[in-house]
Structures are given as C-alpha cells and as structure tokens.
Design an enzyme around this catalytic site. Sequence first.
Site, PDB file in Angstrom:
ATOM      1  N   GLN A 115      32.118  23.504   0.905  1.00 25.62           N
ATOM      2  CA  GLN A 115      30.760  23.984   1.138  1.00 25.62           C
ATOM      3  C   GLN A 115      29.804  22.840   1.502  1.00 25.62           C
ATOM      4  OE1 GLN A 115      30.518  27.596   0.078  1.00 25.62           O
ATOM      5  NE2 GLN A 115      28.888  27.569   1.581  1.00 25.62           N
ATOM      6  N   LYS A 130      29.447  25.827  -5.726  1.00 27.28           N
ATOM      7  CA  LYS A 130      30.195  27.085  -5.771  1.00 27.28           C
ATOM      8  C   LYS A 130      30.380  27.478  -7.224  1.00 27.28           C
ATOM      9  CE  LYS A 130      32.256  29.762  -2.698  1.00 27.28           C
ATOM     10  NZ  LYS A 130      31.979  29.921  -1.261  1.00 27.28           N
ATOM     11  N   GLY A 169      27.056  35.512  -2.676  1.00 27.96           N
ATOM     12  CA  GLY A 169      28.328  36.191  -2.880  1.00 27.96           C
ATOM     13  C   GLY A 169      29.513  35.415  -2.324  1.00 27.96           C
ATOM     14  N   ASP A 170      30.685  35.855  -2.679  1.00 26.97           N
ATOM     15  CA  ASP A 170      31.953  35.399  -2.113  1.00 26.97           C
ATOM     16  C   ASP A 170      32.917  36.541  -2.462  1.00 26.97           C
ATOM     17  OD1 ASP A 170      33.188  32.699  -0.924  1.00 26.97           O
ATOM     18  OD2 ASP A 170      34.681  33.491  -2.294  1.00 26.97           O
ATOM     19  N   THR A 214      28.829  36.390   8.242  1.00 23.60           N
ATOM     20  CA  THR A 214      30.042  35.563   8.249  1.00 23.60           C
ATOM     21  C   THR A 214      30.984  36.048   9.352  1.00 23.60           C
ATOM     22  OG1 THR A 214      29.749  35.339   5.875  1.00 23.60           O
ATOM     23  CG2 THR A 214      31.820  34.523   6.783  1.00 23.60           C
ATOM     24  N   ASN A 245      33.898  42.329   3.509  1.00 26.20           N
ATOM     25  CA  ASN A 245      32.710  42.102   4.314  1.00 26.20           C
ATOM     26  C   ASN A 245      32.955  41.219   5.548  1.00 26.20           C
ATOM     27  OD1 ASN A 245      29.843  41.620   4.597  1.00 26.20           O
ATOM     28  ND2 ASN A 245      30.277  39.655   3.675  1.00 26.20           N
ATOM     29  N   SER A 381      22.192  32.791   4.880  1.00 23.36           N
ATOM     30  CA  SER A 381      21.595  32.670   3.547  1.00 23.36           C
ATOM     31  C   SER A 381      20.398  31.712   3.607  1.00 23.36           C
ATOM     32  CB  SER A 381      22.605  32.114   2.550  1.00 23.36           C
ATOM     33  OG  SER A 381      23.433  33.131   2.041  1.00 23.36           O
TER      34      SER A 381
HETATM   35  N1  GLU Z   1      30.517  32.405   0.073  1.00 28.43           N
HETATM   36  C1  GLU Z   1      30.039  32.137   1.399  1.00 28.43           C
HETATM   37  C2  GLU Z   1      30.702  30.885   1.922  1.00 28.43           C
HETATM   38  O1  GLU Z   1      31.855  30.658   1.649  1.00 28.43           O
HETATM   39  C3  GLU Z   1      28.539  32.166   1.511  1.00 28.43           C
HETATM   40  C4  GLU Z   1      27.774  31.290   0.599  1.00 28.43           C
HETATM   41  C5  GLU Z   1      26.272  31.491   0.640  1.00 28.43           C
HETATM   42  O2  GLU Z   1      25.774  32.334   1.379  1.00 28.43           O
HETATM   43  O3  GLU Z   1      25.595  30.757  -0.105  1.00 28.43           O
HETATM   44  O4  GLU Z   1      30.143  30.124   2.662  1.00 28.43           O
END
Ligand code: GLU
Length: 449
Positions: A115, A130, A169-170, A214, A245, A381
């Site tokens: 990330q 995360k 989310g994830d 995404t 999603n 986001s």
């Molecule tokens: N979980 C998503 C990622 O893997 C989005 C994370 C977010 O929007 O903060 O990037």
Amino acid sequence: MAKPLDEKVEPIFQSVLARNPGETEFHQATREVLESISPVLVKHPAFTHHKIIERICEPERQIIFRVPWTDDQGTVQINRGFRVEFNSALGPYKGGLRFHPSVYLGIIKFLGFEQIFKNALTGMPIGGGKGGSDFDPKGKSDEEVMRFCQSFMTELYRHIGEHTDVPAGDIGVGGREIGYMFGQYKRITNRWEAGVLTGKGLDWGGSLVRTEATGYGATFFVEEMLKVRGDSFEGKTCVVSGSGNVAIYTIEKIAELGGKTVACSDSNGYIYDEKGIDLETVQRLKEIERRRIKDYCEIHKHAKYVANGNIWEIPCQVAMPSATQNEINGKDAKMLVQNGCIAVGEGANMPTTPEGVKIFLDAQIAYGPGKAANAGGVATSALEMQQNACRDSWDFEYTEERLRKIMRSIHNLCYETAMEYGSPGNYVDGANIAGFIRVAKAMVAFGVV
Ligand code: GLU
C-alpha cells in the site's frame, strides 16, 4: 527463479527474514520491491546513507488487539484485530481492512507494505497502512457482523482519525461493514468526522465511483498498456477471477470498452459463460442476495459451473485476477501465455506468485502489477477524502474522469520510470521504483524520524 538481490540489498532482506519469522507473504512482497531498487541506489546514494530501505521495511507502528463479540446463540467469540501503520511519509496512513479467516500479521504486513508504494504512485497525499481481522463474515447474520464491527471499532477508534489513519474496505469489508464501523466511531468520539473512513455510503459522506473504482481503474490501466502496443479491448475475450466488488466493476468496464468476459469465480469454483457473463445476475447474487456464484447456472442454463476448478485454464487474451493473493502460480501463468494471453491486469493485491510474474515478464506480455493496476480504489478513496475536507460531493462523470486521469498518469509514470531505469516495458520495476522514490525523497527531507 527470482532475480538475485544486489549485494547491498541482500543483507537487508536477510534481516527482514530474521526479524519477521513465518510471515511468508510479507517476505514475498518485500523481496519483489527489493529486486527492483538497486539501480535507484546508484542514482541516489543518499537513500543508502539515510537507511531508507531498512526504515521502509519496518512498520512505524503495529497494533494487535482482542475483538470479543457475542454470536446469535449467545456464545462469546474472540477474534484478533490488526492495524499496521506502515509509513506516513506522504500523508496519513491509508489502506483497507480485510476480514477473512486467513488474516494474520504476515498478510496485513504484506498488504500494508504494498500500500505504501501503491499510494505513492497515485500522487495523492496518503501514506500506507492496512488492517483487518481473522473474522469470517461468510454465513454470519447482519446482527453478528454489526456486533463484531462495533467491537472492532471500540479498540480501533483510538488509533485512527482523518489526519492520522484512514481505513477503508478490502476483502470481507464493504459498505455494510463501513457503516457499522462509522456509526460506532461517531458514537464513541462524538464527532461526525467523515474523513476518518472511506468507502462510506452516498448519503453519509461517501463518494460516487468509489464502489466501482478498483475495477474501473484496473481496466483503464490495461487499456493504457494495450494502447502502448497499438491495441485495445475491442473484441477481446477476458477472464476475471473473483466475483466481489473488484471483479464486478472490472467486468462492467471491460464490456463498455468492447471486450467480453467469459468467466468469473468465487472461492468454491468458477462459472464459464461463452456468451459473456451476465453482470446483472452476478451483481444480484453477490451484492444483494450474498449467494454463491454456482447459482448463476440456475438462471443461465447454458453456462457451466466447475467446482474447485482452475479458472486460468480458460483461454483468454486478457486476464484480470481480482480475487486474492497468489491465485496465479507458475503453471497457471504458463498456461495463460500458451493459450494466447497478451495482457494481465491485477485487480487483487499480489495475485501472482514470483514464478508467475517471471513467466509473464519473460514472455513480454503486458503485465500490470497490483500496486499500479489496482491503485484506482485507494485513489478514489483519496478523492472521497478531498470531498469530505471541503464538504462537497462531485458527480459521477467528473469523479470517473478524475479516476481515469489518475490511472493514465500512474501508467505513464511506471512506463517512463521503467524506461529510465533500464527495463523498458517492465511495469513491476517501473511501479516499484517510482513509488519508492516518492516515499524515499520525503523521508530524506524529514530527517531521521
Ligand atoms: N483495499 C484497497 C486497496 O487494496 C483500498 C484501500 C483504500 O481505499 O484505502 O488498495
């Protein structure tokens, strides 16, 4: 096998192994970045002097906590919660929460590490983090999910905030879970602080396009990779793993761009529909009714369901893994290439094993690694945070156009960086190097902190 590490970097990797025993996914994610960055150290000796790599591999803060809750039978359940605040050089920690039984510290650290670079590539002011839990939302009632989310937030709230750490989310965390967590945060803190979570509902501070982002973004990224090769989605047969999603909105955008998705999956098996997957059915089954993908064949009798099947055996020109980590191994990658696959865009995080990545790179197909290709989610986001900060909400077209521009710029940055550092066409090196440099420069500017 994998590229050997440069002699300056090898001892750093050995120390990551020794300091983080048993965290195989984290080892895999760090090694992949370390393989790319030796040429950066030659151009920027200051990064070695300031021990930037050593510092980047060590999370700024790791929080592990107990999450007790009561199920519908009145039995007390205990899960483990995590938040790894990895790097805040470029902005508040930003990254999703994953609720899945496979979650342990090594998974959260690999995701948090990825990330950092993904968020840097977006060019937006967000650091990397995360979190999540080994809680399994599958088969749980709404009330159980609510009680779990409330208990999770009862600990997490003290660590987060719009200028500190902004979860989203994830896997296993969508609009419903974000709602329960936002409600609990608001109750405990007595603050209506929109910017503390993203992926919110549209009536309470969410952004249009965040749900789609995404999947749309990954598809835009592949569109750009194809464009460089004088090609497009028009008439392409595609396979998209997963049916959450990310997969759903990948399938939608592929269709808009002229391609046809013939297969998607869940953790039990895959469906194959040669006429092209009917998105409305998948959306109803997965988003509304929370059912399994095999039920698709009850409605579309001509489609085939393969229990425990390997979706990568289906011939396609474009593959978009959108399920989970390490879902494409070396054998799968070979099969894809042999069957005529020319492009892979990763909607999931680290869905291809190192052996698989090597096969894609050696075959010189267009391979877009997750930290670049799936950055559209977190980028949107950040757009949600922007709207929250000025108490505004933008329309769909404008927000989607912003996303498209961001994906184009991430693509170009990776493409040009790969060229500049001597590996033209290699988006893995391009993404790792470009992301790393942004973070490293900020860290040097801040001194030893
Ligand atoms: N979980 C998503 C990622 O893997 C989005 C994370 C977010 O929007 O903060 O990037």
